[in-house]
Design a protein around this motif. Structure first.
Motif, PDB file in Angstrom:
ATOM      1  N   ALA A  59       0.840  -1.188   0.000  1.00  0.00           N
ATOM      2  CA  ALA A  59       0.000   0.000   0.000  1.00  0.00           C
ATOM      3  C   ALA A  59       0.878   1.242   0.000  1.00  0.00           C
ATOM      4  O   ALA A  59       1.803   1.360   0.804  1.00  0.00           O
ATOM      5  CB  ALA A  59      -0.901   0.003   1.235  1.00  0.00           C
ATOM      6  N   VAL A  60       0.587   2.139  -0.913  1.00  0.00           N
ATOM      7  CA  VAL A  60       1.389   3.354  -1.075  1.00  0.00           C
ATOM      8  C   VAL A  60       0.605   4.536  -0.535  1.00  0.00           C
ATOM      9  O   VAL A  60      -0.549   4.748  -0.902  1.00  0.00           O
ATOM     10  CB  VAL A  60       1.725   3.589  -2.549  1.00  0.00           C
ATOM     11  CG1 VAL A  60       2.539   4.868  -2.710  1.00  0.00           C
ATOM     12  CG2 VAL A  60       2.492   2.403  -3.112  1.00  0.00           C
ATOM     13  N   SER A  61       1.246   5.323   0.317  1.00  0.00           N
ATOM     14  CA  SER A  61       0.617   6.528   0.841  1.00  0.00           C
ATOM     15  C   SER A  61       1.558   7.706   0.644  1.00  0.00           C
ATOM     16  O   SER A  61       2.763   7.543   0.513  1.00  0.00           O
ATOM     17  CB  SER A  61       0.286   6.358   2.321  1.00  0.00           C
ATOM     18  OG  SER A  61       1.459   6.120   3.077  1.00  0.00           O
TER      19      SER A  61
ATOM     20  N   LEU B 163       0.007   6.080  -6.901  1.00  0.00           N
ATOM     21  CA  LEU B 163       0.813   5.130  -7.654  1.00  0.00           C
ATOM     22  C   LEU B 163       1.160   5.652  -9.042  1.00  0.00           C
ATOM     23  O   LEU B 163       2.209   5.302  -9.588  1.00  0.00           O
ATOM     24  CB  LEU B 163       0.093   3.789  -7.745  1.00  0.00           C
ATOM     25  CG  LEU B 163       0.229   2.917  -6.490  1.00  0.00           C
ATOM     26  CD1 LEU B 163      -0.659   1.694  -6.594  1.00  0.00           C
ATOM     27  CD2 LEU B 163       1.669   2.508  -6.284  1.00  0.00           C
ATOM     28  N   SER B 164       0.325   6.482  -9.598  1.00  0.00           N
ATOM     29  CA  SER B 164       0.602   6.997 -10.935  1.00  0.00           C
ATOM     30  C   SER B 164       1.818   7.924 -10.951  1.00  0.00           C
ATOM     31  O   SER B 164       2.334   8.254 -12.013  1.00  0.00           O
ATOM     32  CB  SER B 164      -0.623   7.724 -11.482  1.00  0.00           C
ATOM     33  OG  SER B 164      -0.963   8.806 -10.636  1.00  0.00           O
TER      34      SER B 164
ATOM     35  N   ARG C 114       5.179  -1.726 -14.670  1.00  0.00           N
ATOM     36  CA  ARG C 114       5.207  -0.339 -15.112  1.00  0.00           C
ATOM     37  C   ARG C 114       3.811   0.238 -14.936  1.00  0.00           C
ATOM     38  O   ARG C 114       2.817  -0.388 -15.285  1.00  0.00           O
ATOM     39  CB  ARG C 114       5.603  -0.260 -16.590  1.00  0.00           C
ATOM     40  CG  ARG C 114       6.972  -0.772 -16.893  1.00  0.00           C
ATOM     41  CD  ARG C 114       8.031   0.289 -16.747  1.00  0.00           C
ATOM     42  NE  ARG C 114       9.337  -0.203 -17.159  1.00  0.00           N
ATOM     43  CZ  ARG C 114       9.791  -0.129 -18.378  1.00  0.00           C
ATOM     44  NH1 ARG C 114       9.058   0.431 -19.329  1.00  0.00           N
ATOM     45  NH2 ARG C 114      10.984  -0.619 -18.659  1.00  0.00           N
ATOM     46  N   TRP C 115       3.786   1.444 -14.461  1.00  0.00           N
ATOM     47  CA  TRP C 115       2.484   1.991 -14.138  1.00  0.00           C
ATOM     48  C   TRP C 115       1.700   2.413 -15.370  1.00  0.00           C
ATOM     49  O   TRP C 115       0.523   2.139 -15.491  1.00  0.00           O
ATOM     50  CB  TRP C 115       2.637   3.176 -13.182  1.00  0.00           C
ATOM     51  CG  TRP C 115       1.403   3.275 -12.377  1.00  0.00           C
ATOM     52  CD1 TRP C 115       0.421   4.199 -12.463  1.00  0.00           C
ATOM     53  CD2 TRP C 115       0.986   2.324 -11.399  1.00  0.00           C
ATOM     54  NE1 TRP C 115      -0.591   3.888 -11.583  1.00  0.00           N
ATOM     55  CE2 TRP C 115      -0.269   2.761 -10.927  1.00  0.00           C
ATOM     56  CE3 TRP C 115       1.536   1.159 -10.886  1.00  0.00           C
ATOM     57  CZ2 TRP C 115      -0.964   2.067  -9.939  1.00  0.00           C
ATOM     58  CZ3 TRP C 115       0.838   0.477  -9.923  1.00  0.00           C
ATOM     59  CH2 TRP C 115      -0.391   0.919  -9.462  1.00  0.00           C
TER      60      TRP C 115
ATOM     61  N   ASP D 281      -3.892  -2.047  -8.213  1.00  0.00           N
ATOM     62  CA  ASP D 281      -5.249  -1.525  -8.091  1.00  0.00           C
ATOM     63  C   ASP D 281      -5.121  -0.021  -7.927  1.00  0.00           C
ATOM     64  O   ASP D 281      -4.752   0.472  -6.860  1.00  0.00           O
ATOM     65  CB  ASP D 281      -5.946  -2.162  -6.883  1.00  0.00           C
ATOM     66  CG  ASP D 281      -7.408  -1.765  -6.788  1.00  0.00           C
ATOM     67  OD1 ASP D 281      -7.750  -0.620  -7.167  1.00  0.00           O
ATOM     68  OD2 ASP D 281      -8.202  -2.593  -6.314  1.00  0.00           O
ATOM     69  N   ASN D 282      -5.432   0.694  -8.993  1.00  0.00           N
ATOM     70  CA  ASN D 282      -5.286   2.155  -8.953  1.00  0.00           C
ATOM     71  C   ASN D 282      -6.134   2.786  -7.867  1.00  0.00           C
ATOM     72  O   ASN D 282      -5.691   3.693  -7.160  1.00  0.00           O
ATOM     73  CB  ASN D 282      -5.685   2.739 -10.305  1.00  0.00           C
ATOM     74  CG  ASN D 282      -4.734   2.337 -11.400  1.00  0.00           C
ATOM     75  OD1 ASN D 282      -3.931   1.429 -11.231  1.00  0.00           O
ATOM     76  ND2 ASN D 282      -4.816   3.008 -12.527  1.00  0.00           N
TER      77      ASN D 282
END
Length: 119
Positions: free
Chosen positions: A22-24, A28-29, A52-53, A73-74
């Motif tokens: 999980a990115v905070s 992610l983009s 790759r995003w 999961d965007n």
């Protein structure tokens, strides 16, 4: 920016686990690529897979190709690593990492989650 890896545990050989990253702090983009690495006791950290995003291109190490699947999961700002047909040699601490630019290394790393596969 924080990357939180989770989902590790103890599983028997042949079993499955799904890791989450999980990115905070950023979406992610913002990252060109997000990857998973692992480090077993007494061994160097090794690449597992990345995605790759913008083009959803995936790349895997030979040791996990065909058994692991990376996805994202965007909406949840999360990257997953589905691990199937696990082997004892997959035992390691798994880390996720994110890069802002291609070819410049990974800028941010998660704290790691332990995966143990019993024979």
């Amino acid at each position: 920016v924080q990357l939180q890896a989770s989902g590790g545990g103890l599983v028997q050989a042949g079993g499955s686990l799904r890791l989450s990253c999980a990115v905070s702090g950023r979406t992610l983009s913002d990252y060109v690529v997000v990857g998973w690495f692992r480090q077993a006791p007494g061994k160097e950290r090794e690449f597992v897979a990345n995605i790759r995003w913008n083009r959803a291109y995936e790349f895997y190490s030979n040791s996990v190709k065909g058994r692991f699947t990376i996805s994202r999961d965007n909406a949840k700002n999360t990257v997953y690593l589905q691990m199937n047909t696990l082997r004892p040699e997959d035992t390691a601490i798994y880390f996720c990492a994110a890069a802002l630019k291609l070819g410049a290394g990974y800028d941010y790393w998660g704290q790691g989650t332990q995966v143990t596969v019993s024979s």
